[in-house]
Scaffold this motif. Structure first.
Motif, PDB file in Angstrom:
ATOM      1  N   ILE A  90       0.832  -1.208   0.000  1.00  0.00           N
ATOM      2  CA  ILE A  90       0.000   0.000   0.000  1.00  0.00           C
ATOM      3  C   ILE A  90       0.864   1.254   0.000  1.00  0.00           C
ATOM      4  CG2 ILE A  90      -1.662   1.344   1.368  1.00  0.00           C
ATOM      5  CD1 ILE A  90      -2.899  -1.304   2.259  1.00  0.00           C
ATOM      6  N   GLN A  97      -4.622   6.901  -4.463  1.00  0.00           N
ATOM      7  CA  GLN A  97      -5.157   5.553  -4.276  1.00  0.00           C
ATOM      8  C   GLN A  97      -5.079   5.146  -2.811  1.00  0.00           C
ATOM      9  OE1 GLN A  97      -3.511   2.553  -6.837  1.00  0.00           O
ATOM     10  NE2 GLN A  97      -4.875   0.944  -6.101  1.00  0.00           N
ATOM     11  N   GLN A  98      -3.995   5.518  -2.134  1.00  0.00           N
ATOM     12  CA  GLN A  98      -3.906   5.233  -0.703  1.00  0.00           C
ATOM     13  C   GLN A  98      -5.037   5.908   0.061  1.00  0.00           C
ATOM     14  OE1 GLN A  98      -0.070   5.518   1.296  1.00  0.00           O
ATOM     15  NE2 GLN A  98       0.991   5.551  -0.670  1.00  0.00           N
ATOM     16  N   ILE A 101      -8.321   4.019  -0.469  1.00  0.00           N
ATOM     17  CA  ILE A 101      -8.337   2.784   0.314  1.00  0.00           C
ATOM     18  C   ILE A 101      -8.620   3.096   1.779  1.00  0.00           C
ATOM     19  CG2 ILE A 101      -6.879   0.913   1.195  1.00  0.00           C
ATOM     20  CD1 ILE A 101      -5.514   0.888  -1.575  1.00  0.00           C
ATOM     21  N   CYS A 150     -15.323  -5.416  -0.188  1.00  0.00           N
ATOM     22  CA  CYS A 150     -13.967  -5.359   0.333  1.00  0.00           C
ATOM     23  C   CYS A 150     -13.417  -3.950   0.143  1.00  0.00           C
ATOM     24  CB  CYS A 150     -13.102  -6.376  -0.414  1.00  0.00           C
ATOM     25  SG  CYS A 150     -11.334  -6.243  -0.049  1.00  0.00           S
ATOM     26  N   PHE A 152     -10.707  -3.038  -0.812  1.00  0.00           N
ATOM     27  CA  PHE A 152      -9.827  -2.963  -1.984  1.00  0.00           C
ATOM     28  C   PHE A 152     -10.602  -3.092  -3.301  1.00  0.00           C
ATOM     29  CE2 PHE A 152      -6.888  -4.493   1.367  1.00  0.00           C
ATOM     30  CZ  PHE A 152      -5.989  -3.433   1.323  1.00  0.00           C
ATOM     31  N   CYS A 158     -10.813  -6.037  -8.166  1.00  0.00           N
ATOM     32  CA  CYS A 158      -9.823  -5.971  -7.093  1.00  0.00           C
ATOM     33  C   CYS A 158      -8.693  -5.031  -7.499  1.00  0.00           C
ATOM     34  CB  CYS A 158      -9.271  -7.361  -6.798  1.00  0.00           C
ATOM     35  SG  CYS A 158      -8.031  -7.369  -5.465  1.00  0.00           S
ATOM     36  N   SER A 159      -8.472  -3.982  -6.690  1.00  0.00           N
ATOM     37  CA  SER A 159      -7.439  -2.991  -7.013  1.00  0.00           C
ATOM     38  C   SER A 159      -6.042  -3.459  -6.628  1.00  0.00           C
ATOM     39  CB  SER A 159      -7.759  -1.661  -6.317  1.00  0.00           C
ATOM     40  OG  SER A 159      -7.745  -1.816  -4.904  1.00  0.00           O
ATOM     41  N   ILE A 160      -5.951  -4.585  -5.933  1.00  0.00           N
ATOM     42  CA  ILE A 160      -4.637  -5.133  -5.545  1.00  0.00           C
ATOM     43  C   ILE A 160      -4.541  -6.579  -6.020  1.00  0.00           C
ATOM     44  CG2 ILE A 160      -4.364  -3.584  -3.562  1.00  0.00           C
ATOM     45  CD1 ILE A 160      -5.136  -6.088  -1.796  1.00  0.00           C
ATOM     46  N   ARG A 164      -3.416  -9.797  -3.803  1.00  0.00           N
ATOM     47  CA  ARG A 164      -4.573 -10.188  -3.006  1.00  0.00           C
ATOM     48  C   ARG A 164      -4.204 -11.307  -2.038  1.00  0.00           C
ATOM     49  NH1 ARG A 164      -4.529 -12.777  -7.684  1.00  0.00           N
ATOM     50  NH2 ARG A 164      -5.547 -14.794  -8.005  1.00  0.00           N
TER      51      ARG A 164
END
Length: 278
Positions: A90, A97-98, A101, A150, A152, A158-160, A164
């Motif tokens: 992160i 983006q941080q 989140i 979620c 994220f 899913c952004s990660i 994941r």
């Protein structure tokens, strides 16, 4: 930039779906526990690929695809090593983006507080004796009933995705995708998971630190990290991390047949038990 020295290990594991052989490069120096996370995730995915091959031979096709977010409203448990790896990732994201989140985590906390679930989830992440699956089931169902995405999840994706948690990688089904839209009302057919990497990493951390083998509910992970971030700076020799992790893997493989049988019994009973991200 210095190049980290590594040592190659050949690994052979007998799984329910066949024999897995692979090679891994492990740092020879002392490294944080996060160094073992990518390796263990890869090992878990290679083992599960054998299960997918077996399912395919039986005429079953995996329904799950990148972009499907039906299971992204379940409670996801992660082990401390994954929590530390997640916060490292992160910190490398763009500031905007941080912030997004962090806002979604704050929104999730507000919802869980309002529903009386937040403090229970925090207790699970800090407990010296985590509840078993039977004790967790009512909490899982109450959480899932909220249909809370979620933190994220962005635009139903899913952004990660590449980072994941292991639990998200392991929940794969061969039943029709539309049945996943309501897991309380519909039964699904999951592909067996030979090695649950999240619990393996939890057991690994417990042995390394002589602490409980705990799992942390994902919505509470940022709060958990505030209390435990200092623990992420500890280091161990790479080969020790691998040996200890593999000891936990062998334990799970030995239990695999029994778990598979129990899962089959639950499915045959036709109950509303959620497939578990564990």
């Amino acid at each position: 930039m210095s190049i980290q020295a590594t040592e190659r290990f050949e690994i052979a594991l007998n799984t329910r779906a066949g024999r897995l052989t692979t090679a891994v490069d492990v740092p020879t120096a002392f490294v944080p526990v996060t160094a073992i996370v990518p390796l263990m995730r890869r090992l878990g995915e290679e083992a599960q690929a054998l299960e997918e091959t077996q399912a395919s031979a039986e005429g079953k096709t995996r329904s799950c695809q990148k972009g499907c977010a039906a299971c992204c409203r379940m409670m996801v448990p992660i082990a401390p090593p994954e929590a530390f790896a997640l916060t490292e990732f992160i910190r490398l994201l763009p500031t905007e983006q941080q912030q997004r989140i962090a806002q979604r985590f704050a929104s999730s906390k507000s919802t869980l507080l309002a529903q009386g679930l937040w403090h229970r989830l925090v207790e699970i992440g800090e407990s010296s004796r985590p509840p078993d699956d039977e004790a967790l089931e009512p909490i899982n169902q109450k959480y899932y009933a909220l249909r809370m995405p979620c933190p994220f999840l962005e635009d139903d994706a899913c952004s990660i995705y590449e980072q994941r948690p292991a639990a998200c990688r392991e929940l794969l089904v061969t039943s029709p995708a539309e049945q996943c839209q309501d897991l309380l009302a519909n039964s699904v057919e999951p592909i067996p998971v030979p090695i649950r990497i999240g619990p393996v990493l939890g057991l690994l951390w417990g042995e390394l630190t002589e602490s409980p083998a705990r799992m942390i509910p994902l919505p509470t992970v940022l709060d958990w990290l505030e209390r435990h971030q200092h623990e992420s700076h500890r280091t161990w020799q790479g080969s020790r991390l691998l040996d200890t992790a593999l000891d936990k893997v062998w334990r799970f493989l030995s239990q695999g047949i029994k778990e598979s049988e129990n899962q089959g019994k639950r499915q045959a009973a036709g109950g509303s038990t959620l497939p578990t991200k564990s």
